[in-house]
Design a protein around this motif. Structure first.
Motif, mmCIF file in Angstrom:
data_model
loop_
_atom_site.group_PDB
_atom_site.id
_atom_site.type_symbol
_atom_site.label_atom_id
_atom_site.label_comp_id
_atom_site.label_asym_id
_atom_site.label_seq_id
_atom_site.Cartn_x
_atom_site.Cartn_y
_atom_site.Cartn_z
ATOM 1 N N ASP A 168 0.839 -1.211 0.000
ATOM 2 C CA ASP A 168 0.000 0.000 0.000
ATOM 3 C C ASP A 168 0.872 1.257 0.000
ATOM 4 O O ASP A 168 0.599 2.208 -0.731
ATOM 5 N N TRP A 169 1.912 1.242 0.812
ATOM 6 C CA TRP A 169 2.805 2.404 0.889
ATOM 7 C C TRP A 169 3.511 2.623 -0.450
ATOM 8 O O TRP A 169 3.560 3.738 -0.965
ATOM 9 N N LEU A 170 4.026 1.542 -1.021
ATOM 10 C CA LEU A 170 4.736 1.637 -2.293
ATOM 11 C C LEU A 170 3.809 2.141 -3.401
ATOM 12 O O LEU A 170 4.211 2.972 -4.226
ATOM 13 N N ALA A 171 2.571 1.701 -3.403
ATOM 14 C CA ALA A 171 1.608 2.137 -4.417
ATOM 15 C C ALA A 171 1.334 3.635 -4.322
ATOM 16 O O ALA A 171 0.995 4.272 -5.326
ATOM 17 N N GLY A 172 1.499 4.216 -3.149
ATOM 18 C CA GLY A 172 1.265 5.649 -2.976
ATOM 19 C C GLY A 172 2.439 6.531 -3.320
ATOM 20 O O GLY A 172 2.315 7.760 -3.339
ATOM 21 N N LEU A 173 3.593 5.935 -3.609
ATOM 22 C CA LEU A 173 4.783 6.721 -3.953
ATOM 23 C C LEU A 173 4.747 7.140 -5.411
ATOM 24 O O LEU A 173 4.307 6.376 -6.268
ATOM 25 N N PRO A 174 5.247 8.329 -5.710
ATOM 26 C CA PRO A 174 5.404 8.722 -7.122
ATOM 27 C C PRO A 174 6.354 7.741 -7.811
ATOM 28 O O PRO A 174 7.239 7.179 -7.184
ATOM 29 N N ARG A 175 6.169 7.542 -9.096
ATOM 30 C CA ARG A 175 7.034 6.627 -9.857
ATOM 31 C C ARG A 175 8.176 7.376 -10.527
ATOM 32 O O ARG A 175 7.993 8.474 -11.016
ATOM 33 N N ARG A 176 9.343 6.759 -10.511
ATOM 34 C CA ARG A 176 10.530 7.244 -11.230
ATOM 35 C C ARG A 176 10.802 8.732 -11.041
ATOM 36 O O ARG A 176 11.056 9.448 -11.989
ATOM 37 N N GLY A 177 10.639 9.178 -9.801
ATOM 38 C CA GLY A 177 10.981 10.558 -9.484
ATOM 39 C C GLY A 177 9.979 11.583 -9.935
ATOM 40 O O GLY A 177 10.243 12.770 -9.869
ATOM 41 N N VAL A 178 8.819 11.182 -10.399
ATOM 42 C CA VAL A 178 7.786 12.130 -10.848
ATOM 43 C C VAL A 178 6.844 12.402 -9.687
ATOM 44 O O VAL A 178 6.299 11.485 -9.094
ATOM 45 N N ASP A 179 6.651 13.639 -9.368
ATOM 46 C CA ASP A 179 5.745 14.036 -8.295
ATOM 47 C C ASP A 179 4.318 13.999 -8.858
ATOM 48 O O ASP A 179 3.983 14.742 -9.779
ATOM 49 N N ARG A 180 3.472 13.151 -8.308
ATOM 50 C CA ARG A 180 2.100 13.024 -8.812
ATOM 51 C C ARG A 180 1.305 14.301 -8.645
ATOM 52 O O ARG A 180 0.388 14.553 -9.396
ATOM 53 N N ASN A 181 1.659 15.103 -7.667
ATOM 54 C CA ASN A 181 0.911 16.359 -7.448
ATOM 55 C C ASN A 181 1.242 17.400 -8.501
ATOM 56 O O ASN A 181 0.490 18.341 -8.695
ATOM 57 N N SER A 182 2.361 17.249 -9.167
ATOM 58 C CA SER A 182 2.718 18.242 -10.177
ATOM 59 C C SER A 182 2.546 17.709 -11.597
ATOM 60 O O SER A 182 2.749 18.428 -12.556
ATOM 61 N N ALA A 183 2.199 16.444 -11.707
ATOM 62 C CA ALA A 183 2.054 15.846 -13.043
ATOM 63 C C ALA A 183 0.688 16.120 -13.633
ATOM 64 O O ALA A 183 -0.245 16.464 -13.028
#
Length: 183
Positions: A168-183
């Protein structure tokens, strides 16, 4: 949430540090430096602690890394630079069970661990057995992770108590250094 760039993974032997490090390296696109490769020479000869420390300092000066452990002679080095500590705080039965299965598999298959080293029946039955290390280190590792988590001067600590929590924690992390809040 922005992705961490310097991660220390901590836990007792068999908790899944290296497995998580490989997953995080892939997920976040960070370089992973397996600690066993830095600490052990061929023939299970331990690298002198001063040289271990020097190797860890060189890695921790970098902007991006994952390290899958922290030991007595240099634990302070990654703690001083980490953006995040991931503590694998699994119950003793889970980590010991994983360690036992992994150790038996490695003895049977002759799997190389690091720098040509392999586990053997003799090493498993010796006074330096990784199984005995687990038994003696479990409580200390757990207390240390929990102390870091409650220390406001320490880097943020995420304690993961089960494989489901980890997923669950890993699924919540942005992938490959991309911030999901700024994508």
């Amino acid at each position: 949430m922005s992705a961490p760039r310097r991660i220390l993974i901590y836990g007792v032997y068999g908790s899944g540090k290296s497995t998580l490090a490989a997953r995080l390296a892939d997920h976040l696109g960070l370089p992973w430096y397996p600690v066993d490769d830095l600490l052990w020479q061929p023939g299970w000869v331990e690298v002198p602690v001063a040289q271990q420390r020097s190797r860890i300092e060189e890695i921790c000066r970098r902007d991006r890394w994952i390290i899958d452990g922290a030991y007595h002679g240099w634990r302070d080095v990654p703690l001083a630079r980490a953006d995040l500590v991931v503590g694998l705080d699994h119950p003793r039965w889970r980590s010991f069970g994983r360690l036992l299965r992994r150790t038996v598999r490695r003895v049977v298959t002759g799997e190389e661990i690091c720098n040509g080293n392999r586990e053997s029946l003799g090493s498993v039955l010796s006074a330096d057995s990784i199984l005995l290390w687990h038994v003696t280190a479990f409580g200390r590792a757990r207390r240390r992770m929990r102390a870091w988590q409650s220390d406001p001067s320490a880097p943020p600590v995420v304690l993961l108590r089960s494989p489901a929590e980890l997923d669950d924690w890993l699924a919540g992390l942005p992938r490959r250094g991309v911030d999901r809040n700024s994508a």
